[in-house]
Design an enzyme around this catalytic site. Structure first.
Site, PDB file in Angstrom:
ATOM      1  N   ASP A  19       0.831  -1.199   0.000  1.00  0.00           N
ATOM      2  CA  ASP A  19       0.000   0.000   0.000  1.00  0.00           C
ATOM      3  C   ASP A  19       0.866   1.250   0.000  1.00  0.00           C
ATOM      4  O   ASP A  19       2.092   1.182   0.029  1.00  0.00           O
ATOM      5  CB  ASP A  19      -0.905   0.006   1.238  1.00  0.00           C
ATOM      6  CG  ASP A  19      -2.129  -0.886   1.063  1.00  0.00           C
ATOM      7  OD1 ASP A  19      -2.372  -1.327  -0.071  1.00  0.00           O
ATOM      8  OD2 ASP A  19      -2.835  -1.126   2.054  1.00  0.00           O
ATOM      9  N   LYS A  39      -3.610   3.296  -2.301  1.00  0.00           N
ATOM     10  CA  LYS A  39      -4.700   4.232  -2.557  1.00  0.00           C
ATOM     11  C   LYS A  39      -4.438   5.500  -1.772  1.00  0.00           C
ATOM     12  O   LYS A  39      -4.073   5.457  -0.602  1.00  0.00           O
ATOM     13  CB  LYS A  39      -6.048   3.643  -2.123  1.00  0.00           C
ATOM     14  CG  LYS A  39      -6.446   2.347  -2.814  1.00  0.00           C
ATOM     15  CD  LYS A  39      -7.820   1.922  -2.331  1.00  0.00           C
ATOM     16  CE  LYS A  39      -8.249   0.601  -2.967  1.00  0.00           C
ATOM     17  NZ  LYS A  39      -7.550  -0.545  -2.380  1.00  0.00           N
ATOM     18  N   MET A  62      -9.497   8.867   9.157  1.00  0.00           N
ATOM     19  CA  MET A  62      -9.988   9.386   7.869  1.00  0.00           C
ATOM     20  C   MET A  62     -11.141  10.370   8.067  1.00  0.00           C
ATOM     21  O   MET A  62     -12.144  10.334   7.368  1.00  0.00           O
ATOM     22  CB  MET A  62     -10.412   8.221   6.959  1.00  0.00           C
ATOM     23  CG  MET A  62      -9.274   7.259   6.643  1.00  0.00           C
ATOM     24  SD  MET A  62      -9.812   5.746   5.805  1.00  0.00           S
ATOM     25  CE  MET A  62     -10.540   4.833   7.165  1.00  0.00           C
TER      26      MET A  62
END
Length: 260
Positions: A39, A61, A174
């Site tokens: 990642d 991502k 997030m």
């Protein structure tokens, strides 16, 4: 006669960012990898534990920029395992905490490929701890929530409204793009004076820290230019932060800003 390929997939949690917080079991798994699918890691020094001969495939991502869809990542894991054998899927934090690790394991196992999981140190716990914030403390906080700030539909998680009603420590991942909404939810519960901390780039040398109350935190964020990737911690446990003890007698509505 060539050795028959024996496919195997190991899901490894890379930890919160500091490469020293990768587990020993994770180091051993990387050392045996033929292929590493990784990642957008907070610290790519972790990749140094893989052999130089290992194939490295970036499948990370970032907001607004996805190199591969989740379906494509799932298929890449399987294809590489069948072709090369030992695949390590390296994911930030812990792969089962908002990491879609269970989806990847289920897909791989549907092909009859053996799978293994190496848990990682979750940023939800390690990042506050690195700043002296204990998510639970006797007489202060009996539990904690870990919530994603943004759902797959890009909406604020409904669980945050429920968490705002509790006395638990609330950790939001997030969530920076939804900070104004989060503040509003806590204000509706008359928690404007509740302490809140925001930690950007936790456990890294570039870590930045801001602390205030629900009522003042947006000003703190603006003054300190705090942004993603960051973790939001809300609750009385923040007031008990070890690094504040003996220095601030009154928290009240005054804001405290620091870069550490």
């Amino acid at each position: 006669m060539k050795n028959k390929i024996q496919p195997k997939v190991t899901l490894v949690g890379a930890g919160p960012g500091d490469p020293d917080l990768l587990t020993l079991k994770g180091v051993k798994a990387l050392a045996e990898a033929k292929v590493v699918l990784y990642d957008a890691l907070a610290n790519e020094a972790i990749m140094n534990h893989a052999p130089k001969s290992a194939i490295r495939i970036f499948v990370g991502k970032r907001k607004g920029r996805h190199s591969y869809s989740q379906d494509q990542i799932n298929q890449l894991i399987v294809d590489n395992a069948l072709t090369y054998g030992n695949v390590v899927r390296l994911k930030g934090g812990d792969p089962f905490i908002f990491g879609r690790g269970s989806e990847e394991i289920e897909f791989v196992e549907s092909f009859g490929i053996p799978t293994f999981v190496v848990p990682g140190i979750s940023s939800a716990i390690a990042v506050p701890a690195n700043q002296g914030i204990s998510l639970t403390k006797r007489g202060i906080s009996e539990s904690f929530w870990v919530i994603t700030g943004t759902t797959s539909e890009r909406n604020l998680s409904a669980d945050i409204a429920l968490a705002a009603k509790s006395s638990a420590t609330v950790v939001i991942l997030m969530g920076m793009s939804k900070l104004a909404q989060i503040v509003s939810l806590f204000q509706k519960e008359s928690k404007g004076e509740t302490p809140i901390a925001i930690i950007q780039n936790g456990t890294l040398s570039s870590e930045k820290f801001g602390i205030g109350t629900i009522n003042s935190i947006q000003e703190v964020v603006a003054e300190n230019k705090l942004s993603n990737p960051a973790i939001i911690v809300i609750g009385e446990a923040v007031r008990e932060r070890n690094k504040l003890k003996g220095f601030y007698k009154e928290f009240a509505s005054n804001k405290v800003c620091a870069r550490e």
